[in-house]
Design a protein around this motif. Structure first.
Motif, short mmCIF file in Angstrom:
data_model
loop_
_atom_site.label_atom_id
_atom_site.label_comp_id
_atom_site.label_asym_id
_atom_site.label_seq_id
_atom_site.Cartn_x
_atom_site.Cartn_y
_atom_site.Cartn_z
N GLU A 52 8.72 16.91 9.06
CA GLU A 52 9.18 15.54 8.86
C GLU A 52 9.73 14.96 10.15
O GLU A 52 9.46 13.79 10.49
N ARG A 53 10.52 15.75 10.90
CA ARG A 53 11.07 15.26 12.16
C ARG A 53 9.97 14.99 13.18
O ARG A 53 10.03 14.02 13.94
N TYR A 54 8.95 15.84 13.17
CA TYR A 54 7.84 15.63 14.11
C TYR A 54 7.05 14.37 13.76
O TYR A 54 6.65 13.61 14.64
N LYS A 55 6.84 14.11 12.49
CA LYS A 55 6.12 12.91 12.07
C LYS A 55 6.87 11.66 12.50
O LYS A 55 6.26 10.69 12.99
N VAL A 56 8.19 11.68 12.34
CA VAL A 56 9.00 10.51 12.74
C VAL A 56 8.93 10.32 14.25
O VAL A 56 8.75 9.19 14.74
N ALA A 57 9.07 11.43 15.02
CA ALA A 57 9.03 11.33 16.48
C ALA A 57 7.66 10.88 16.97
O ALA A 57 7.55 10.07 17.90
N ARG A 58 6.60 11.37 16.34
CA ARG A 58 5.26 10.97 16.75
C ARG A 58 5.02 9.50 16.45
O ARG A 58 4.44 8.77 17.27
N LYS A 59 5.47 9.03 15.29
CA LYS A 59 5.30 7.62 14.93
C LYS A 59 6.05 6.72 15.89
O LYS A 59 5.53 5.67 16.32
N GLU A 60 7.26 7.11 16.26
CA GLU A 60 8.05 6.30 17.18
C GLU A 60 7.43 6.27 18.57
O GLU A 60 7.37 5.22 19.21
N ALA A 61 6.92 7.42 19.05
CA ALA A 61 6.29 7.47 20.38
C ALA A 61 5.02 6.62 20.40
O ALA A 61 4.78 5.88 21.37
N ASN A 62 4.21 6.72 19.37
CA ASN A 62 2.99 5.90 19.31
C ASN A 62 3.32 4.42 19.25
O ASN A 62 2.65 3.60 19.89
N TYR A 63 4.36 4.07 18.50
CA TYR A 63 4.74 2.66 18.38
C TYR A 63 5.20 2.11 19.73
O TYR A 63 4.81 1.01 20.14
N ARG A 64 6.05 2.87 20.43
CA ARG A 64 6.58 2.40 21.72
C ARG A 64 5.47 2.26 22.77
O ARG A 64 5.43 1.29 23.53
N SER A 65 4.58 3.25 22.84
CA SER A 65 3.51 3.18 23.82
C SER A 65 2.54 2.05 23.51
O SER A 65 2.07 1.34 24.40
N ARG A 66 2.24 1.84 22.23
CA ARG A 66 1.34 0.76 21.83
C ARG A 66 1.98 -0.61 22.12
O ARG A 66 1.31 -1.54 22.58
N LYS A 96 10.63 8.83 24.38
CA LYS A 96 10.07 9.04 23.05
C LYS A 96 8.99 10.13 23.06
O LYS A 96 8.90 10.93 22.13
N VAL A 97 8.20 10.17 24.11
CA VAL A 97 7.15 11.19 24.19
C VAL A 97 7.77 12.57 24.36
O VAL A 97 7.31 13.56 23.75
N GLU A 98 8.80 12.67 25.18
CA GLU A 98 9.48 13.96 25.34
C GLU A 98 10.12 14.41 24.04
O GLU A 98 10.13 15.61 23.71
N ALA A 99 10.66 13.48 23.29
CA ALA A 99 11.25 13.82 21.99
C ALA A 99 10.17 14.32 21.03
O ALA A 99 10.40 15.26 20.25
#
Length: 320
Positions: A278-292, A253-256
């Motif tokens: 928009e794609r970056y916001k979705v990827a950042r939200k998903e990476a933050n969610y997974r790491s948290r 997710k972080v690499e994405a």
């Protein structure tokens, strides 16, 4: 304050402080009653000294110039800060012209002070300002304060003139950086047992000799065994310092997220940029969610293990 022995003298010293070269020039100006030839000789000598100073170094000129620069800038705003004392005379004008020609500023005039902190010479007849400190205009930001210490007397009738300068030094890199080091952070219970077996087989604790010899032999044996069991780092730092505990899902997710950000930076058109945002916001939200989520899961596991050792586990799995 700097003073000379004879009238019209200059002296230059070069100091190396860390990575900075400080050129300190001491000058003693001429009396107003001397002829113009002597004055010209003094300023030519000072010009020659300043010409020899590298622009990359820091220059500080101080001394008794026997001139009054005046209370206001009056056409010399680039060298006179507007906080002087008294009325300007010929000697002060010569000093201002010299400072203007070489891109200097008079530190005395850059700070608003009471008269007692401006007067550098005082006798029974008059109070005047004839001692000055100069530095490159580009280095004026280094000057934190400049004032007269009225309670200190260096020579008869002269007061101590102090310049506070702040020079920032670059922090030296640690010599340990860049060297391969043992991965002690990889020490687990299983690897600790393996390391213990290796040390027992090598007889690390059965060395003989004096204390220093036994200590060196044991330490070398422990280091060598730890290198084989735990491994050695490359000595080159890289990547995210917080990704050591990430699993494959979080790392993906972080690499994405990084890839989405690079596409956002490289985007050109307005529509393309809006879509990349928009794609970056979705990827950042998903990476933050997974790491948290991973951090919370590990926190729960650590808390449960702590509760089991303490013998206090509640029905919810959290310590009671």
């Amino acid at each position: 304050m700097w003073t000379g022995i004879n009238f019209g003298t200059q002296e230059s010293k070069e100091l190396v402080v860390g990575e900075h070269t400080l050129n300190v020039v001491s000058a003693y100006g001429l009396h107003a009653g001397l002829d113009e030839e002597a004055k010209r000789h003094f300023w030519e000598g000072l010009d020659e000294i300043v010409h020899q100073v590298s622009p990359a170094g820091n220059l500080f000129i101080g001394g008794d110039f026997n001139g009054h620069i005046g209370a206001t800038a009056g056409g010399y705003g680039e060298v006179h800060g507007g906080f002087g004392f008294g009325e300007r005379n010929g000697g002060g004008t010569s000093l201002l012209d010299f400072a203007k020609a070489f891109g200097l500023v008079i530190a005395n005039s850059n700070f608003s002070k009471r008269k007692v902190h401006l007067v550098t010479f005082q006798n029974a007849v008059a109070k005047t300002q004839i001692d000055y400190l100069l530095l490159w205009r580009c280095d004026s930001g280094l000057c934190k304060d400049c004032k007269v210490i009225s309670s200190e007397t260096l020579v008869t009738q002269h007061r101590l003139l102090v310049l506070d300068v702040g020079i920032r030094f670059k922090r030296r890199k640690s010599s340990a950086r860049g060297k391969p080091r043992i991965r002690w952070g990889a020490l687990t219970k299983d690897k600790a047992q393996e390391l213990e077996c290796r040390l027992s087989a090598l007889g690390a604790l059965r060395s003989s000799g004096d204390a220093n010899t036994m200590w060196s032999a044991t330490a070398d044996c422990i280091r060598e065994s730890a290198r084989e069991v735990l491994g050695v780092s490359t000595g080159v730092s890289g990547g995210n310092k917080g990704d050591w505990g990430w699993n494959e899902v979080v790392q993906g997710k972080v690499e994405a997220k990084k890839a989405a950000y690079l596409k956002l930076v490289e985007s050109r058109g307005e529509e393309e940029r809006r879509a990349c945002i928009e794609r970056y916001k979705v990827a950042r939200k998903e990476a933050n969610y997974r790491s948290r989520r991973l951090r919370m899961r590990r926190m729960v596991v650590c808390t449960r293990n702590w509760g089991k050792k303490a013998g206090r586990i509640s029905y919810s799995g959290w310590p009671s």
